[in-house]
Design an enzyme around this catalytic site. Structure first.
Site, mmCIF file in Angstrom:
data_model
loop_
_atom_site.group_PDB
_atom_site.id
_atom_site.type_symbol
_atom_site.label_atom_id
_atom_site.label_comp_id
_atom_site.label_asym_id
_atom_site.label_seq_id
_atom_site.Cartn_x
_atom_site.Cartn_y
_atom_site.Cartn_z
ATOM 1 N N GLY A 124 0.804 -1.230 0.000
ATOM 2 C CA GLY A 124 0.000 0.000 0.000
ATOM 3 C C GLY A 124 0.826 1.264 0.000
ATOM 4 O O GLY A 124 1.475 1.599 1.000
ATOM 5 N N LEU A 125 0.795 1.948 -1.128
ATOM 6 C CA LEU A 125 1.436 3.259 -1.252
ATOM 7 C C LEU A 125 0.367 4.321 -1.547
ATOM 8 O O LEU A 125 0.304 5.365 -0.910
ATOM 9 C CB LEU A 125 2.470 3.213 -2.394
ATOM 10 C CG LEU A 125 3.211 4.517 -2.704
ATOM 11 C CD1 LEU A 125 4.178 4.882 -1.569
ATOM 12 C CD2 LEU A 125 4.010 4.391 -4.014
ATOM 13 N N GLU A 127 -2.974 6.566 -1.975
ATOM 14 C CA GLU A 127 -4.081 7.015 -1.114
ATOM 15 C C GLU A 127 -5.112 7.729 -1.983
ATOM 16 O O GLU A 127 -4.789 8.176 -3.090
ATOM 17 C CB GLU A 127 -3.554 7.963 -0.029
ATOM 18 C CG GLU A 127 -2.605 7.249 0.919
ATOM 19 C CD GLU A 127 -2.116 8.118 2.065
ATOM 20 O OE1 GLU A 127 -2.554 9.279 2.177
ATOM 21 O OE2 GLU A 127 -1.307 7.602 2.852
ATOM 22 N N GLY A 131 -1.980 9.813 -5.560
ATOM 23 C CA GLY A 131 -1.616 8.660 -6.395
ATOM 24 C C GLY A 131 -0.252 8.900 -7.004
ATOM 25 O O GLY A 131 0.775 8.468 -6.472
ATOM 26 N N ILE A 157 -5.651 -0.948 -3.607
ATOM 27 C CA ILE A 157 -4.608 -1.900 -3.194
ATOM 28 C C ILE A 157 -4.944 -3.318 -3.668
ATOM 29 O O ILE A 157 -5.976 -3.895 -3.293
ATOM 30 C CB ILE A 157 -4.408 -1.876 -1.654
ATOM 31 C CG1 ILE A 157 -4.141 -0.440 -1.192
ATOM 32 C CG2 ILE A 157 -3.278 -2.823 -1.238
ATOM 33 C CD1 ILE A 157 -3.009 0.295 -1.893
ATOM 34 N N ARG A 268 -11.477 -15.530 -40.970
ATOM 35 C CA ARG A 268 -12.650 -14.717 -41.325
ATOM 36 C C ARG A 268 -12.620 -14.343 -42.813
ATOM 37 O O ARG A 268 -11.636 -13.782 -43.300
ATOM 38 C CB ARG A 268 -12.651 -13.446 -40.478
ATOM 39 C CG ARG A 268 -13.755 -12.469 -40.808
ATOM 40 C CD ARG A 268 -15.092 -12.979 -40.349
ATOM 41 N NE ARG A 268 -16.145 -11.989 -40.534
ATOM 42 C CZ ARG A 268 -17.427 -12.272 -40.396
ATOM 43 N NH1 ARG A 268 -17.815 -13.503 -40.081
ATOM 44 N NH2 ARG A 268 -18.333 -11.348 -40.566
ATOM 45 N N GLN A 336 -10.521 -4.168 -33.580
ATOM 46 C CA GLN A 336 -10.860 -3.704 -34.934
ATOM 47 C C GLN A 336 -10.821 -4.865 -35.937
ATOM 48 O O GLN A 336 -11.698 -5.002 -36.789
ATOM 49 C CB GLN A 336 -9.864 -2.601 -35.345
ATOM 50 C CG GLN A 336 -10.272 -1.826 -36.574
ATOM 51 C CD GLN A 336 -11.519 -0.974 -36.336
ATOM 52 O OE1 GLN A 336 -11.882 -0.682 -35.201
ATOM 53 N NE2 GLN A 336 -12.197 -0.615 -37.413
ATOM 54 N N GLU A 363 1.281 1.306 -11.110
ATOM 55 C CA GLU A 363 2.722 1.473 -10.821
ATOM 56 C C GLU A 363 3.290 2.703 -11.530
ATOM 57 O O GLU A 363 4.422 2.692 -12.011
ATOM 58 C CB GLU A 363 3.512 0.199 -11.121
ATOM 59 C CG GLU A 363 3.089 -0.921 -10.186
ATOM 60 C CD GLU A 363 4.072 -2.040 -10.038
ATOM 61 O OE1 GLU A 363 5.282 -1.832 -10.226
ATOM 62 O OE2 GLU A 363 3.616 -3.152 -9.722
ATOM 63 N N THR A 365 1.587 6.187 -13.878
ATOM 64 C CA THR A 365 0.960 6.390 -15.194
ATOM 65 C C THR A 365 2.037 6.648 -16.260
ATOM 66 O O THR A 365 3.205 6.882 -15.928
ATOM 67 C CB THR A 365 0.037 7.620 -15.141
ATOM 68 O OG1 THR A 365 0.854 8.763 -14.823
ATOM 69 C CG2 THR A 365 -1.067 7.468 -14.109
HETATM 70 C C1 FAD Z 1 -6.184 -2.081 -10.772
HETATM 71 C C2 FAD Z 1 -5.253 -1.235 -9.962
HETATM 72 C C3 FAD Z 1 -4.364 -1.825 -9.075
HETATM 73 C C4 FAD Z 1 -3.516 -1.038 -8.294
HETATM 74 N N1 FAD Z 1 -2.721 -1.646 -7.361
HETATM 75 C C5 FAD Z 1 -2.030 -0.863 -6.483
HETATM 76 C C6 FAD Z 1 -1.338 -1.468 -5.381
HETATM 77 O O1 FAD Z 1 -1.325 -2.697 -5.207
HETATM 78 N N2 FAD Z 1 -0.697 -0.646 -4.503
HETATM 79 C C7 FAD Z 1 -0.680 0.722 -4.632
HETATM 80 O O2 FAD Z 1 -0.091 1.390 -3.803
HETATM 81 N N3 FAD Z 1 -1.332 1.311 -5.680
HETATM 82 C C8 FAD Z 1 -2.006 0.563 -6.587
HETATM 83 N N4 FAD Z 1 -2.703 1.148 -7.630
HETATM 84 C C9 FAD Z 1 -2.715 2.609 -7.733
HETATM 85 C C10 FAD Z 1 -1.976 3.155 -8.953
HETATM 86 O O3 FAD Z 1 -0.591 3.025 -8.788
HETATM 87 C C11 FAD Z 1 -2.443 4.617 -9.136
HETATM 88 O O4 FAD Z 1 -3.779 4.560 -9.595
HETATM 89 C C12 FAD Z 1 -1.578 5.385 -10.092
HETATM 90 O O5 FAD Z 1 -0.305 5.601 -9.557
HETATM 91 C C13 FAD Z 1 -2.202 6.741 -10.478
HETATM 92 O O6 FAD Z 1 -2.624 7.449 -9.366
HETATM 93 P P1 FAD Z 1 -4.116 8.076 -9.332
HETATM 94 O O7 FAD Z 1 -5.030 6.989 -9.714
HETATM 95 O O8 FAD Z 1 -4.326 8.747 -8.039
HETATM 96 O O9 FAD Z 1 -4.106 9.147 -10.500
HETATM 97 P P2 FAD Z 1 -3.640 10.682 -10.392
HETATM 98 O O10 FAD Z 1 -2.299 10.736 -9.756
HETATM 99 O O11 FAD Z 1 -4.724 11.484 -9.801
HETATM 100 O O12 FAD Z 1 -3.477 11.064 -11.933
HETATM 101 C C14 FAD Z 1 -4.556 11.530 -12.743
HETATM 102 C C15 FAD Z 1 -3.979 11.954 -14.094
HETATM 103 O O13 FAD Z 1 -3.085 13.071 -13.892
HETATM 104 C C16 FAD Z 1 -1.821 12.767 -14.451
HETATM 105 N N5 FAD Z 1 -0.757 13.386 -13.668
HETATM 106 C C17 FAD Z 1 -0.578 13.354 -12.328
HETATM 107 N N6 FAD Z 1 0.544 14.015 -11.995
HETATM 108 C C18 FAD Z 1 1.106 14.453 -13.147
HETATM 109 C C19 FAD Z 1 2.282 15.191 -13.483
HETATM 110 N N7 FAD Z 1 3.141 15.608 -12.537
HETATM 111 N N8 FAD Z 1 2.528 15.464 -14.791
HETATM 112 C C20 FAD Z 1 1.671 15.062 -15.748
HETATM 113 N N9 FAD Z 1 0.559 14.343 -15.510
HETATM 114 C C21 FAD Z 1 0.274 14.049 -14.224
HETATM 115 C C22 FAD Z 1 -1.732 11.243 -14.407
HETATM 116 O O14 FAD Z 1 -0.761 10.753 -15.330
HETATM 117 C C23 FAD Z 1 -3.151 10.864 -14.762
HETATM 118 O O15 FAD Z 1 -3.316 10.914 -16.154
HETATM 119 C C24 FAD Z 1 -3.532 0.376 -8.450
HETATM 120 C C25 FAD Z 1 -4.400 0.969 -9.361
HETATM 121 C C26 FAD Z 1 -5.272 0.197 -10.097
HETATM 122 C C27 FAD Z 1 -6.240 0.872 -11.025
#
Ligand code: FAD
Length: 379
Positions: A124-125, A127, A131, A157, A268, A336, A363, A365
């Site tokens: 868990g990292l 929140e 993110g 998580i 196809r 497609q 891990e 975006t």
């Molecule tokens: C199925 C799934 C499993 C996961 N498993 C885990 C896990 O086991 N443990 C854990 O800790 N986390 C986990 N995560 C969390 C995941 O790592 C985060 O969702 C991810 O890091 C993005 O954070 P956020 O969703 O808060 O998006 P946000 O950080 O809110 O980002 C929203 C948008 O803004 C963009 N953005 C944000 N900051 C910047 C910047 N500085 N410059 C340009 N663009 C930016 C992002 O790229 C994105 O397009 C999981 C997520 C999912 C969906």
């Protein structure tokens, strides 16, 4: 550069294919539909040594390197990305964190259980409000003698509910201080530690994703991994390795989507010819195959460097960025090529398409990978 497939990689690929055909393929659409995380399948994969791929044999693991690890995740994800994602999270994040930063006692206590999947691991990292900006986390641990009292919540998580043990990174210092966070290992059943809401997801539906909630959760100082204040720096190192596994996950999904589309394009018929005979389709297949090859080279290069103990901060981000974007593009073209049938659940194309999208988000975006890569180049 020479990257030959090793005998171990071949053996792992065969084993995963056989296992997938018997234990995953027949049920995966049911799990997808009902969002069931198939714990028993996970445990069986543990019996095959796939839940402790990188864990040394002295701690009950398989003692393999990153090449074997990438092969295992990619082969599994060709079949079902959800199981690939869960395998990656279990191996790289929870187990990987304890392996890299746990003391001998912690390693002896947790690694044998995790490596065999007797226990499932969570990490868990993230929140709700932090993110990409994880360093700004607000879940806090306050010291009380030999104990720390944790309050707050983590979200998204993997294995938040089914996990028997979680590594969580929480604030122990000032907001804004990258040395103000600490990693704790916490077992299920600890008072004040519970799972919250389970997410209802677009894809990766058989991989469980939930909140973790901490309400006056008291943990002993012996549950700290490494030193107080090291948690965030540790997490970034864990993610450097973890991103190779998400690149492998992306690669597997792309390969699966490509193989399905290739086979379908030969079967196809339209205008009295297989659709593969149309250049518009054949060129799509050529682009898909070329991008998969490039993604594979980046992924195995990062894996090879990691095996050699080199810093892979930039290379793992490049592999993850490229392979995940390729996965989405290939899965999209896969749908497609299947035409209207690609939009139905009768064929696998739509599931690859839904699952692939997670790869550009989890891990870190794609935007964050570009931040990591550019920072490494500009420093
Ligand atoms: C199925 C799934 C499993 C996961 N498993 C885990 C896990 O086991 N443990 C854990 O800790 N986390 C986990 N995560 C969390 C995941 O790592 C985060 O969702 C991810 O890091 C993005 O954070 P956020 O969703 O808060 O998006 P946000 O950080 O809110 O980002 C929203 C948008 O803004 C963009 N953005 C944000 N900051 C910047 C910047 N500085 N410059 C340009 N663009 C930016 C992002 O790229 C994105 O397009 C999981 C997520 C999912 C969906």
């Amino acid at each position: 550069m020479e990257l030959k497939t090793t005998e171990n990689q071949r053996m792992i690929a065969d084993m995963v294919r056989d296992f997938g055909a018997k234990h995953i393929k027949p049920k995966m659409m049911e799990w997808d539909e009902s969002q069931e995380f198939p714990v028993e399948v996970f445990k069986k994969l543990g019996e095959l040594g796939l839940m402790g791929v990188l864990v040394p044999t002295e701690y009950g693991g398989s003692g393999f390197g990153y090449l074997e690890y990438v092969t295992a995740i990619a082969e599994l994800s060709k079949i079902d990305g959800s199981i690939g994602l869960s395998m990656a999270a279990h191996n790289s994040l929870c187990t990987g964190h304890i392996l890299q930063f746990g003391n001998e006692e912690q390693k002896k206590k947790y690694l044998p259980k995790l490596a065999t999947a007797e226990w499932i691991g969570a990490w868990g990292l993230t929140e709700p409000n932090t993110g990409s900006d994880a360093g700004n986390m607000r879940t806090v641990a306050v010291q009380d003698g030999d104990y720390w009292v944790i309050n707050g919540a983590k979200n998204f998580i993997t294995h938040g509910k089914s996990g028997n043990v979680a590594v969580v990174i929480v604030r122990t210092g000032e907001v804004g201080d990258s040395h103000g966070m600490t990693a704790f290992v916490i077992e299920k059943g600890t008072e004040g530690f519970s799972a919250g809401r389970k997410e209802d997801k677009l894809g990766m539906r058989a991989s469980e994703t939930t909140e973790l909630i901490f309400q006056d959760c008291r943990v002993h100082k012996d549950q700290i991994l490494g030193e107080v204040g090291e948690g965030f720096v540790q997490a970034m190192k864990v993610l450097d390795g973890g991103r190779i596994s998400i690149a492998a996950l992306s690669l597997g999904i792309a390969q699966g989507a490509f193989e399905a589309a290739l086979a379908y394009s030969k079967e196809r018929q339209q205008f009295n010819k297989p659709i593969s005979s149309f250049q518009g389709i054949a060129f799509k297949l050529a682009d898909m195959a070329t991008e998969i090859e490039a993604a594979s080279l980046l992924t195995y290069q990062a894996a090879d460097m990691k095996n050699r103990g080199l810093n892979v901060n930039k290379e793992s981000a490049m592999a993850k960025l490229y392979a995940s974007e390729v996965s989405v593009r290939v899965a999209n073209e896969g749908v497609q090529i299947f035409g209207g049938y690609g939009f139905t659940k009768d064929y696998p194309a739509e599931k690859y398409y839904r699952d692939a999208k997670l790869c550009t988000i989890g891990e870190g975006t794609s935007e964050i990978q570009k931040l990591v890569i550019s920072r490494a180049m500009l420093k």
